[in-house]
Design a protein around this motif. Structure first.
Motif, PDB file in Angstrom:
ATOM      1  N   LEU A 235       0.849  -1.187   0.000  1.00  0.00           N
ATOM      2  CA  LEU A 235       0.000   0.000   0.000  1.00  0.00           C
ATOM      3  C   LEU A 235       0.883   1.234   0.000  1.00  0.00           C
ATOM      4  CD1 LEU A 235      -3.214   0.523   1.985  1.00  0.00           C
ATOM      5  CD2 LEU A 235      -1.443   2.242   2.161  1.00  0.00           C
ATOM      6  N   GLY A 236       0.506   2.224  -0.795  1.00  0.00           N
ATOM      7  CA  GLY A 236       1.297   3.447  -0.863  1.00  0.00           C
ATOM      8  C   GLY A 236       0.818   4.498   0.111  1.00  0.00           C
ATOM      9  N   PHE A 237      -0.270   5.174  -0.242  1.00  0.00           N
ATOM     10  CA  PHE A 237      -0.829   6.225   0.615  1.00  0.00           C
ATOM     11  C   PHE A 237      -2.343   6.125   0.611  1.00  0.00           C
ATOM     12  CE2 PHE A 237       3.167   7.922  -1.041  1.00  0.00           C
ATOM     13  CZ  PHE A 237       3.800   8.318   0.134  1.00  0.00           C
TER      14      PHE A 237
ATOM     15  N   ALA B 169      -9.958   5.216   0.001  1.00  0.00           N
ATOM     16  CA  ALA B 169      -9.219   4.442  -0.990  1.00  0.00           C
ATOM     17  C   ALA B 169      -7.732   4.531  -0.689  1.00  0.00           C
ATOM     18  CB  ALA B 169      -9.510   4.980  -2.397  1.00  0.00           C
ATOM     19  N   PHE B 170      -6.927   3.827  -1.485  1.00  0.00           N
ATOM     20  CA  PHE B 170      -5.472   3.970  -1.373  1.00  0.00           C
ATOM     21  C   PHE B 170      -4.849   3.890  -2.756  1.00  0.00           C
ATOM     22  CE2 PHE B 170      -6.164  -0.631  -0.590  1.00  0.00           C
ATOM     23  CZ  PHE B 170      -5.295  -1.214  -1.502  1.00  0.00           C
ATOM     24  N   LEU B 171      -3.631   4.432  -2.854  1.00  0.00           N
ATOM     25  CA  LEU B 171      -2.839   4.347  -4.075  1.00  0.00           C
ATOM     26  C   LEU B 171      -1.823   3.230  -3.944  1.00  0.00           C
ATOM     27  CD1 LEU B 171      -2.031   8.126  -4.736  1.00  0.00           C
ATOM     28  CD2 LEU B 171      -3.741   6.727  -5.936  1.00  0.00           C
ATOM     29  N   THR B 172      -1.607   2.509  -5.025  1.00  0.00           N
ATOM     30  CA  THR B 172      -0.530   1.533  -5.098  1.00  0.00           C
ATOM     31  C   THR B 172      -0.032   1.524  -6.539  1.00  0.00           C
ATOM     32  OG1 THR B 172       0.143  -0.742  -4.538  1.00  0.00           O
ATOM     33  CG2 THR B 172      -2.023  -0.473  -5.573  1.00  0.00           C
TER      34      THR B 172
ATOM     35  N   SER C  70      -2.306   2.808  -9.365  1.00  0.00           N
ATOM     36  CA  SER C  70      -3.670   2.302  -9.240  1.00  0.00           C
ATOM     37  C   SER C  70      -4.375   3.025  -8.105  1.00  0.00           C
ATOM     38  CB  SER C  70      -3.684   0.801  -8.910  1.00  0.00           C
ATOM     39  OG  SER C  70      -3.210   0.026  -9.969  1.00  0.00           O
ATOM     40  N   LEU C  71      -5.673   3.227  -8.268  1.00  0.00           N
ATOM     41  CA  LEU C  71      -6.541   3.689  -7.188  1.00  0.00           C
ATOM     42  C   LEU C  71      -7.403   2.498  -6.781  1.00  0.00           C
ATOM     43  CD1 LEU C  71      -7.682   6.109  -5.492  1.00  0.00           C
ATOM     44  CD2 LEU C  71      -9.456   6.286  -7.260  1.00  0.00           C
ATOM     45  N   VAL C  72      -7.320   2.134  -5.502  1.00  0.00           N
ATOM     46  CA  VAL C  72      -8.042   0.970  -4.989  1.00  0.00           C
ATOM     47  C   VAL C  72      -8.982   1.452  -3.883  1.00  0.00           C
ATOM     48  CG1 VAL C  72      -7.818  -1.367  -4.060  1.00  0.00           C
ATOM     49  CG2 VAL C  72      -5.984  -0.406  -5.480  1.00  0.00           C
ATOM     50  N   LYS C  73     -10.288   1.200  -4.041  1.00  0.00           N
ATOM     51  CA  LYS C  73     -11.269   1.679  -3.072  1.00  0.00           C
ATOM     52  C   LYS C  73     -11.556   0.604  -2.020  1.00  0.00           C
ATOM     53  CE  LYS C  73     -13.837   4.922  -6.029  1.00  0.00           C
ATOM     54  NZ  LYS C  73     -15.172   5.226  -6.603  1.00  0.00           N
ATOM     55  N   TYR C  74     -11.596   1.029  -0.755  1.00  0.00           N
ATOM     56  CA  TYR C  74     -12.028   0.130   0.303  1.00  0.00           C
ATOM     57  C   TYR C  74     -13.498  -0.230   0.082  1.00  0.00           C
ATOM     58  CZ  TYR C  74      -7.781   1.337   2.905  1.00  0.00           C
ATOM     59  OH  TYR C  74      -6.474   1.508   3.298  1.00  0.00           O
TER      60      TYR C  74
ATOM     61  N   GLY D 286       9.220  -7.003  -3.963  1.00  0.00           N
ATOM     62  CA  GLY D 286       8.073  -7.046  -3.082  1.00  0.00           C
ATOM     63  C   GLY D 286       7.557  -5.715  -2.612  1.00  0.00           C
ATOM     64  N   ASP D 287       8.240  -4.632  -2.915  1.00  0.00           N
ATOM     65  CA  ASP D 287       7.801  -3.326  -2.423  1.00  0.00           C
ATOM     66  C   ASP D 287       6.906  -2.574  -3.393  1.00  0.00           C
ATOM     67  OD1 ASP D 287       8.619  -3.078   0.107  1.00  0.00           O
ATOM     68  OD2 ASP D 287      10.389  -1.895  -0.298  1.00  0.00           O
ATOM     69  N   SER D 288       6.516  -3.191  -4.475  1.00  0.00           N
ATOM     70  CA  SER D 288       5.717  -2.481  -5.472  1.00  0.00           C
ATOM     71  C   SER D 288       4.540  -1.757  -4.847  1.00  0.00           C
ATOM     72  CB  SER D 288       5.193  -3.458  -6.521  1.00  0.00           C
ATOM     73  OG  SER D 288       6.190  -3.773  -7.441  1.00  0.00           O
ATOM     74  N   GLY D 289       4.414  -0.488  -5.191  1.00  0.00           N
ATOM     75  CA  GLY D 289       3.296   0.307  -4.694  1.00  0.00           C
ATOM     76  C   GLY D 289       3.569   1.042  -3.413  1.00  0.00           C
ATOM     77  N   GLY D 290       4.622   0.657  -2.694  1.00  0.00           N
ATOM     78  CA  GLY D 290       4.905   1.267  -1.400  1.00  0.00           C
ATOM     79  C   GLY D 290       5.349   2.717  -1.500  1.00  0.00           C
ATOM     80  N   SER D 291       5.354   3.398  -0.340  1.00  0.00           N
ATOM     81  CA  SER D 291       5.506   4.852  -0.331  1.00  0.00           C
ATOM     82  C   SER D 291       6.941   5.359  -0.324  1.00  0.00           C
ATOM     83  CB  SER D 291       4.797   5.438   0.885  1.00  0.00           C
ATOM     84  OG  SER D 291       4.471   4.466   1.814  1.00  0.00           O
ATOM     85  N   LEU D 292       7.137   6.450  -1.065  1.00  0.00           N
ATOM     86  CA  LEU D 292       8.355   7.257  -1.028  1.00  0.00           C
ATOM     87  C   LEU D 292       7.931   8.607  -0.473  1.00  0.00           C
ATOM     88  CD1 LEU D 292      11.406   7.299  -2.056  1.00  0.00           C
ATOM     89  CD2 LEU D 292      10.506   8.670  -3.949  1.00  0.00           C
ATOM     90  N   PHE D 293       8.650   9.101   0.533  1.00  0.00           N
ATOM     91  CA  PHE D 293       8.193  10.316   1.210  1.00  0.00           C
ATOM     92  C   PHE D 293       9.378  11.108   1.735  1.00  0.00           C
ATOM     93  CE2 PHE D 293       8.560   6.953   4.244  1.00  0.00           C
ATOM     94  CZ  PHE D 293       9.002   7.526   5.428  1.00  0.00           C
TER      95      PHE D 293
END
Length: 480
Positions: A201-203, A213-216, A251-255, A336-343
């Protein structure tokens, strides 16, 4: 599980799965680890001392004001100055840039010339395992080839780079191969034919219709539609939009439950969080942080913008999946980190992990989807849905002493979190900084094994393969 508890469980996706990791590096207010001391050679004038985030804002302002008269800009971390490149000694441009507080450097290559060089590379050298981006520090296009580019492919790439002229481009080799990361990260799971897919999960965001929702990564959303917060659990989120390959990897993924509480935070390990206050554009030279459950918290520098990466297609042995518009960094990552956050350390959401080459032993390149363009494309706003998210451009300041729940969903705020308070005392695992996980408490059910970092990553197929995804195979899976 009762319906009443579902929102709490769903929010666990947004929580870090790093309890099993134990340690990460300390996030300090002036963290400089892994950062080269770039000197603005030839820069003139008295420039303002700026934080990286302020330099990024100034760069954006000057770009709007001066347009193509600028030939790029970067952050000089040693002098804490924004350096802007100018071609041809345009006195009006130089005066305006200096007046705004930037250092000015005369360079040979204009933005249009370097874009033309990149276009030539696209036309003549779109080869799997290659990438290129403009480096404003050298005023050249830096072309990178991974270990798979050999023989006739290498000769073709080398001759194309040489045809651009020595003053326009440089060519370098990278260890490993460019690929996307399917398994690992702050694990989110999907069951597909052939096994499980794992991404990160990204953000957390609020979709344009107000739902949580979240971005990945886009290659995750192309690989699978329904996502869970456990390997065998029921889906709790559904892909709404996915983009890969092409212009971006997001991607935008909705809960599925509209009452999901999804705070706008990143887990920095050890139960500590960094409040995410705003989406931030990357600036070459600035320090950024990435969180991966396999390798923990790592930092490094942005080395290029608007990067093009050519991944070997996972579905066509002779094909190439080209992704454009990415951020290039020297932050290490593993599969394995695909989609994870850079901040950033002050709470700016910068990127979503796409792919790259190398690992956290030997280093390498890692590419990220810019958060700002992902938000623009999907219509989402930063902040957790169902928790007061999307409150607009507020000038608030996060209080790091407040709990994660108190600070969630503040929307696109221009506030600053104190990362030395948020990231906590996290001993050990290298220059690491909190990322892919956005919640108040670590999810102890997610083990480090579930979540393998971000190594050879780079845009194609996190997807639907049998590989690394169920923890049994060696493959990264095929996605698109």
């Amino acid at each position: 599980m009762s319906h009443k508890r579902m929102p709490k469980r769903k929010a666990a996706i947004a929580v870090g799965g790093v309890a099993a990791l134990g340690a990460a590096a300390l996030l300090l207010p002036n963290a400089n680890a892994s950062q080269d001391k770039d000197q603005a050679s030839g820069a003139t004038g008295t420039a303002k001392t700026l934080k990286a985030a302020d330099a990024s804002n100034l760069a954006a302002q000057l770009q709007k004001l001066l347009g193509d008269a600028l030939a790029g800009s970067y952050y000089d971390s040693a002098k804490q100055q924004l350096v802007v490149n100018v071609v041809g000694g345009d006195k009006n441009v130089i005066v305006q840039a200096k007046k705004a507080g930037a250092a000015v450097r005369q360079v040979e290559n204009s933005t249009s010339e370097l874009k033309a060089a990149a276009q030539t590379l696209k036309t003549k050298a779109t080869i799997p395992g290659t990438a290129w981006a403009v480096d404003p520090r050298t005023d050249k296009v830096v072309v990178t080839a991974d270990s798979s580019v050999t023989g006739a492919k290498w000769n073709r790439l080398q001759s194309t780079v040489q045809s651009l002229g020595s003053g326009k481009a440089t060519l370098k080799k990278s260890a490993g191969t460019f690929k996307t990361f399917v398994s690992g990260g702050d694990a989110i799971f999907s069951q597909v034919q052939g096994g499980n897919v794992r991404c990160s999960l990204g953000f957390n965001v609020t979709a344009s219709d107000g739902s949580p929702a979240f971005l990945t990564a886009g290659h995750c959303g192309v690989a699978a539609k329904d996502w869970s917060d456990s390997q065998t659990g029921q889906p709790i989120a559904t892909v709404d939009q996915a983009n890969f390959p092409g212009n971006g990897d997001f991607s935008l993924v909705k809960y599925n439950d509209p009452n999901t509480q999804a705070p706008s935070e990143v887990n920095a390990g050890n139960g500590q969080t960094v409040q995410i206050n705003q989406a931030a554009d990357a600036t070459v030279g600035e320090t950024v942080f990435r969180m991966g459950s396999t390798t923990g918290l790592h930092n490094g520098q942005v080395t290029g913008l608007d990067a093009t990466v050519n991944f070997q297609s996972e579905t066509d042995p002779n094909g190439v999946d080209t992704v454009t518009g990415l951020i290039q960094t020297n932050v290490c990552a593993e599969a394995g980190d695909s989609g994870g956050s850079l901040f950033t350390q002050d709470g700016g959401a910068v990127g979503l992990t796409s792919g790259g080459s190398g690992d956290c032993t030997s280093g390498g390149e890692t590419f990220f989807q810019p958060v700002t363009t992902a938000l623009q494309a999907t219509g989402a706003t930063l902040g957790g849905g169902g928790n007061g998210a999307g409150a607009g451009d507020q000038a608030g300041t996060a209080d790091p002493s407040a709990s994660a729940g108190d600070q969630s969903g503040a929307g696109d705020q221009a506030g600053t979190a104190d990362p030395s308070a948020s990231a906590g005392d996290q001993s050990g695992a290298g220059d690491q900084a909190g990322g892919d996980q956005i919640g108040g408490t670590a999810d102890p059910s997610a083990t480090a094994g579930d979540q393998s970092g971000t190594g050879d990553q780079s845009g194609t197929g996190d997807g639907a393969g049998t590989g690394n995804q169920s923890g049994e195979g060696a493959g990264d899976g095929s996605s698109s």
